[in-house]
Design a protein around this motif. Structure first.
Motif, PDB file in Angstrom:
ATOM      1  N   ARG A  13     -11.435   8.157  -4.598  1.00 37.53           N
ATOM      2  CA  ARG A  13     -10.042   8.862  -4.522  1.00 37.53           C
ATOM      3  C   ARG A  13      -9.158   8.037  -5.560  1.00 37.53           C
ATOM      4  NH1 ARG A  13     -10.898   8.281   1.015  1.00 37.53           N
ATOM      5  NH2 ARG A  13      -9.084   6.729   0.867  1.00 37.53           N
ATOM      6  N   LYS A  14      -8.647   8.813  -6.359  1.00 33.24           N
ATOM      7  CA  LYS A  14      -7.639   8.279  -7.423  1.00 33.24           C
ATOM      8  C   LYS A  14      -6.439   7.913  -6.665  1.00 33.24           C
ATOM      9  CE  LYS A  14      -9.629  10.862 -11.410  1.00 33.24           C
ATOM     10  NZ  LYS A  14      -9.245  12.010 -12.469  1.00 33.24           N
ATOM     11  N   SER A  15      -5.802   8.791  -5.617  1.00 31.71           N
ATOM     12  CA  SER A  15      -4.594   8.153  -4.997  1.00 31.71           C
ATOM     13  C   SER A  15      -4.669   6.921  -4.416  1.00 31.71           C
ATOM     14  CB  SER A  15      -4.362   9.482  -3.775  1.00 31.71           C
ATOM     15  OG  SER A  15      -5.588   9.426  -2.876  1.00 31.71           O
ATOM     16  N   SER A  16      -5.995   6.308  -4.176  1.00 34.90           N
ATOM     17  CA  SER A  16      -6.054   4.929  -3.624  1.00 34.90           C
ATOM     18  C   SER A  16      -5.333   4.173  -4.537  1.00 34.90           C
ATOM     19  CB  SER A  16      -7.567   4.689  -3.432  1.00 34.90           C
ATOM     20  OG  SER A  16      -8.087   5.416  -2.494  1.00 34.90           O
ATOM     21  N   PHE A  17      -5.518   3.937  -5.928  1.00 33.83           N
ATOM     22  CA  PHE A  17      -4.907   3.168  -6.914  1.00 33.83           C
ATOM     23  C   PHE A  17      -3.543   3.332  -7.133  1.00 33.83           C
ATOM     24  CE2 PHE A  17      -9.153   4.138  -8.086  1.00 33.83           C
ATOM     25  CZ  PHE A  17      -9.851   2.674  -8.062  1.00 33.83           C
ATOM     26  N   ALA A  18      -2.765   4.330  -6.734  1.00 37.47           N
ATOM     27  CA  ALA A  18      -1.482   4.789  -6.719  1.00 37.47           C
ATOM     28  C   ALA A  18      -1.037   4.346  -5.545  1.00 37.47           C
ATOM     29  CB  ALA A  18      -1.357   6.165  -6.943  1.00 37.47           C
ATOM     30  N   ILE A  19      -1.589   4.003  -4.363  1.00 38.89           N
ATOM     31  CA  ILE A  19      -1.025   3.418  -3.259  1.00 38.89           C
ATOM     32  C   ILE A  19      -1.100   1.907  -3.388  1.00 38.89           C
ATOM     33  CG2 ILE A  19      -1.358   3.253  -0.784  1.00 38.89           C
ATOM     34  CD1 ILE A  19      -2.693   6.184  -0.676  1.00 38.89           C
ATOM     35  N   ILE A  20      -2.209   1.618  -4.008  1.00 39.63           N
ATOM     36  CA  ILE A  20      -2.248  -0.015  -4.135  1.00 39.63           C
ATOM     37  C   ILE A  20      -1.159  -0.448  -5.145  1.00 39.63           C
ATOM     38  CG2 ILE A  20      -3.491  -1.848  -5.021  1.00 39.63           C
ATOM     39  CD1 ILE A  20      -6.172  -0.408  -3.771  1.00 39.63           C
ATOM     40  N   GLY A  21      -0.985   0.480  -6.108  1.00 47.58           N
ATOM     41  CA  GLY A  21      -0.065   0.070  -7.271  1.00 47.58           C
ATOM     42  C   GLY A  21       1.663  -0.012  -6.465  1.00 47.58           C
ATOM     43  N   PHE A  22       1.758   0.868  -5.498  1.00 42.08           N
ATOM     44  CA  PHE A  22       3.028   1.142  -5.151  1.00 42.08           C
ATOM     45  C   PHE A  22       3.283  -0.222  -3.968  1.00 42.08           C
ATOM     46  CE2 PHE A  22       6.127   4.219  -2.608  1.00 42.08           C
ATOM     47  CZ  PHE A  22       7.211   3.657  -2.795  1.00 42.08           C
ATOM     48  N   ILE A  23       2.471  -0.406  -3.202  1.00 43.44           N
ATOM     49  CA  ILE A  23       2.541  -1.347  -2.207  1.00 43.44           C
ATOM     50  C   ILE A  23       2.784  -2.831  -2.907  1.00 43.44           C
ATOM     51  CG2 ILE A  23       1.247  -2.756  -0.267  1.00 43.44           C
ATOM     52  CD1 ILE A  23       0.149  -0.098   0.348  1.00 43.44           C
ATOM     53  N   ALA A  24       1.850  -3.031  -4.000  1.00 35.47           N
ATOM     54  CA  ALA A  24       1.938  -4.331  -4.900  1.00 35.47           C
ATOM     55  C   ALA A  24       3.293  -4.458  -5.363  1.00 35.47           C
ATOM     56  CB  ALA A  24       0.624  -4.259  -5.859  1.00 35.47           C
ATOM     57  N   PHE A  25       3.847  -3.337  -5.941  1.00 33.82           N
ATOM     58  CA  PHE A  25       5.031  -3.311  -6.534  1.00 33.82           C
ATOM     59  C   PHE A  25       6.183  -3.888  -5.467  1.00 33.82           C
ATOM     60  CE2 PHE A  25       9.325  -1.430  -7.534  1.00 33.82           C
ATOM     61  CZ  PHE A  25       9.678  -2.333  -8.755  1.00 33.82           C
ATOM     62  N   SER A  26       6.142  -3.435  -4.175  1.00 33.22           N
ATOM     63  CA  SER A  26       6.896  -3.682  -3.185  1.00 33.22           C
ATOM     64  C   SER A  26       6.965  -5.097  -2.777  1.00 33.22           C
ATOM     65  CB  SER A  26       6.770  -2.709  -2.052  1.00 33.22           C
ATOM     66  OG  SER A  26       7.179  -1.404  -2.318  1.00 33.22           O
ATOM     67  N   VAL A  27       5.580  -5.641  -2.646  1.00 34.30           N
ATOM     68  CA  VAL A  27       5.441  -6.748  -2.305  1.00 34.30           C
ATOM     69  C   VAL A  27       5.660  -7.818  -3.178  1.00 34.30           C
ATOM     70  CG1 VAL A  27       3.334  -8.396  -1.715  1.00 34.30           C
ATOM     71  CG2 VAL A  27       3.294  -6.214  -0.755  1.00 34.30           C
ATOM     72  N   GLY A 359      11.613   0.758   0.849  1.00 35.85           N
ATOM     73  CA  GLY A 359      10.364   0.829   0.112  1.00 35.85           C
ATOM     74  C   GLY A 359       9.107   0.789   1.140  1.00 35.85           C
ATOM     75  N   PHE A 360       9.217   0.064   1.876  1.00 37.59           N
ATOM     76  CA  PHE A 360       7.829  -0.061   2.662  1.00 37.59           C
ATOM     77  C   PHE A 360       7.897   1.051   3.643  1.00 37.59           C
ATOM     78  CE2 PHE A 360       7.965  -4.591   1.702  1.00 37.59           C
ATOM     79  CZ  PHE A 360       6.599  -4.926   1.171  1.00 37.59           C
ATOM     80  N   ILE A 361       8.869   1.584   4.124  1.00 35.52           N
ATOM     81  CA  ILE A 361       8.963   2.866   4.966  1.00 35.52           C
ATOM     82  C   ILE A 361       8.069   3.882   4.065  1.00 35.52           C
ATOM     83  CG2 ILE A 361      10.185   4.812   5.947  1.00 35.52           C
ATOM     84  CD1 ILE A 361      12.254   2.603   6.886  1.00 35.52           C
ATOM     85  N   VAL A 362       8.433   4.093   2.747  1.00 32.09           N
ATOM     86  CA  VAL A 362       7.873   5.188   1.878  1.00 32.09           C
ATOM     87  C   VAL A 362       6.373   4.719   1.737  1.00 32.09           C
ATOM     88  CG1 VAL A 362       7.879   5.893  -0.488  1.00 32.09           C
ATOM     89  CG2 VAL A 362      10.069   5.439   0.669  1.00 32.09           C
ATOM     90  N   VAL A 363       6.065   3.320   1.715  1.00 33.19           N
ATOM     91  CA  VAL A 363       4.702   3.057   1.323  1.00 33.19           C
ATOM     92  C   VAL A 363       3.954   3.449   3.050  1.00 33.19           C
ATOM     93  CG1 VAL A 363       2.922   1.266   1.185  1.00 33.19           C
ATOM     94  CG2 VAL A 363       5.039   1.262  -0.110  1.00 33.19           C
ATOM     95  N   ASN A 364       4.499   3.392   3.796  1.00 35.85           N
ATOM     96  CA  ASN A 364       3.977   3.615   5.126  1.00 35.85           C
ATOM     97  C   ASN A 364       3.750   5.132   5.262  1.00 35.85           C
ATOM     98  OD1 ASN A 364       2.891   2.556   7.808  1.00 35.85           O
ATOM     99  ND2 ASN A 364       4.564   3.807   8.618  1.00 35.85           N
ATOM    100  N   ASN A 365       4.511   5.842   4.970  1.00 39.92           N
ATOM    101  CA  ASN A 365       4.540   7.293   5.020  1.00 39.92           C
ATOM    102  C   ASN A 365       3.411   7.799   4.127  1.00 39.92           C
ATOM    103  OD1 ASN A 365       6.545   7.681   6.985  1.00 39.92           O
ATOM    104  ND2 ASN A 365       8.072   8.017   5.534  1.00 39.92           N
ATOM    105  N   THR A 366       3.307   7.045   2.881  1.00 40.13           N
ATOM    106  CA  THR A 366       2.057   7.423   2.001  1.00 40.13           C
ATOM    107  C   THR A 366       0.742   7.144   2.463  1.00 40.13           C
ATOM    108  OG1 THR A 366       3.604   6.887   0.217  1.00 40.13           O
ATOM    109  CG2 THR A 366       1.462   7.120  -0.302  1.00 40.13           C
ATOM    110  N   LEU A 367       0.854   6.004   3.354  1.00 39.56           N
ATOM    111  CA  LEU A 367      -0.641   5.631   3.926  1.00 39.56           C
ATOM    112  C   LEU A 367      -1.023   6.687   4.977  1.00 39.56           C
ATOM    113  CD1 LEU A 367      -0.497   1.761   4.157  1.00 39.56           C
ATOM    114  CD2 LEU A 367      -1.987   3.258   2.529  1.00 39.56           C
TER     115      LEU A 367
END
Length: 487
Positions: A13-27, A359-367
């Motif tokens: 799934r291509k969306s997985s890489f977008a999720i990892i990138g978004f979380i990595a930026f917040s971290v 930012g993490f709320i947005v990440v959590n909603n994405t997951l």
């Protein structure tokens, strides 16, 4: 097998890489901000500990807020008398016998005006009367630019900033003025040395080190005899007579120098001559009897000692003995000068934390959406016989692979950003910013604690992002789930 299947699903799934990138930026932002504030906290702590507070300080018990600078109660028109550190000899023996204490030194504290008559410049200062042979063992962050520590009465040490502002150098004579009602006391001292701290700080730059004999004479501290711990309920003792108007001392400096006894109508120079010509009380008689007149004790612990544990044990011992003293940390010893810096950093940290939480709320909603969007896949798996436990473990594995991968990438990015920020050597000229960030240059140091905090955060994030959507999807019937409906 479960791990391989979860990894295969993520890669497909291509969306997985977008999720990892978004979380990595917040971290990475979380790691960078934490490393900056950890570095600044450590910078301020080292500056204060090595400059004037030591690892710990022992002070008399008092109902009023008290630091090494004296009583910090915001009372207008009154300067309260500092209590004595008693029983001094027994406290010294306790510290001497402690296997955790490397060095300790007693001190007096007071406030006065410093004046250089040659340049006509004067300024309010905090006076620390110390014993150089012990004091500089505790305050190892002090270095001498010129001269040497004082070795006799009538000596004073100025920090480099104070010497520059007053136009004073080694060998010059300066005078100290203490207001006492409508009159004042003046003592002259010779500058024996100019020293510097590890870094510039407005609080430290107002400290002046003076020999004990001159301080005792200036403040008119009388002899004290002590027979046992007798704590005063008010937290004060009435032996010193250095009660002067704090407003006159620090905010109405012109009046302090000009207003002498009206009947005598003397100038500052005439008063000084009279004071020096008149026989003073013998300094030997004015020095503390049995060393029981000191105000504070500062100390340095052996490297690796847990400061909090040492302070707790010391206070327990003092309580058992019934001594009216307490051991405090460097922050309490520094008083409002260190407390307000702490709260400024807390407020700034809170602001950054709010931004990161958003930012993490947005990440959590994405997951969560990522799992809910696969309800058809969940229904198909259940239709072919997959158990709820298997589906739950599969999605849990996928979620944790996503979050922990993002955590590792984000930590590395944050560490690299910290290195770049430190190498950029961003400097401050504003004293407030210098105090807030613990120095003139902004630094960021990523510690193991920062990394540990990040993985705790991503673990919690993974749990939240896994429980709700999987539980929701498993409550749907396989038929409805296979149709991709949200019913």
């Amino acid at each position: 097998m479960l791990f391989k299947l979860a990894l295969k699903n993520i890669i497909s799934r291509k969306s997985s890489f977008a999720i990892i990138g978004f979380i990595a930026f917040s971290v990475s932002l979380f790691v960078l901000s934490n490393s900056i504030f950890d570095s600044t906290e450590r910078g301020v702590e080292n500056l204060f500990i090595s400059g004037f507070t030591g690892d710990f300080a022992i002070r008399p018990l008092s109902e009023r807020p008290c630091s090494l600078f004296g009583d910090e109660t915001p009372i207008v028109g009154e300067l309260t008398v500092l209590s004595r550190l008693v029983p001094f000899a027994e406290i010294s023996d306790y510290l001497q016998e402690s296997p955790y204490v490397e060095a300790f030194s007693p001190q007096f504290s007071g406030r006065a005006f410093l004046e250089n008559q040659k340049t006509g410049i004067r300024m309010p200062v905090f006076l620390f009367a110390v014993q150089p042979e012990t004091y500089f063992k505790v305050m190892d962050g002090i270095s001498f630019d010129s001269g040497k520590p004082f070795s006799g009465k009538g000596s004073v040490l100025l920090n480099s900033d104070m010497a520059e502002k007053t136009g004073t150098s080694v060998g010059d004579e300066i005078q100290f003025v203490v207001a006492d009602g409508t009159s004042f006391r003046i003592r002259v001292a010779s500058v024996s040395g100019v020293y510097s701290y590890q870094d510039t700080n407005d609080v430290l730059n107002r400290i002046c080190l003076i020999d004990v004999e001159t301080f005792v004479s200036l403040m008119e501290i009388s002899t004290v005899s002590y027979s046992g711990p007798e704590p005063d309920s008010s937290g004060e003792e009435g032996s010193p007579e250095d009660s002067f108007d704090i407003d006159n001392l620090f905010f109405e400096s012109e009046d302090v120098i000009v207003n002498v006894d009206a009947e005598e109508n003397l100038s500052a120079s005439d008063s000084l001559k009279d004071l020096l010509a008149s026989p003073d009380e013998s300094l030997d008689e004015m020095l503390p009897a049995d060393n029981s007149s000191w105000n504070f004790m500062t100390g340095k612990l052996i490297e690796g000692t847990n400061t909090t544990l040492f302070i707790n044990r010391a206070n327990k011992f003092f309580t058992e003995k019934g001594w009216p003293v307490e051991a405090v940390s460097w922050r309490q010893a520094g008083g409002s000068s260190s407390i307000y810096l702490y709260w400024l950093r807390v407020i700034l940290n809170a602001g950054i934390l709010v931004i990161l939480c958003a930012g993490f709320i947005v990440v959590n909603n994405t997951l969560i959406i990522n799992v809910l969007s696969r309800s058809k896949e969940i229904g198909t798996m259940r239709a072919v016989g997959a158990s709820a436990g298997f589906i739950s473990r599969l999605f849990m594995t996928e979620t944790f692979i996503l979050t922990f991968s993002a955590g590792i990438i984000g930590s590395v990015l944050g560490w690299l950003a910290g290195l770049c920020l430190t190498s950029a050597k961003i400097s401050f000229s504003n004293q407030m910013l210098s105090q807030l960030f613990g120095g003139d240059v902004l630094t960021a140091f990523v510690s193991y604690k920062n990394i540990f905090d990040v993985f705790i955060l991503v673990f919690i994030l993974g749990i939240i992002a896994w429980i709700y959507p999987v539980r929701t999807a498993l409550t749907m019937s396989p038929t409805v789930a296979m149709q991709g409906e949200k019913g």
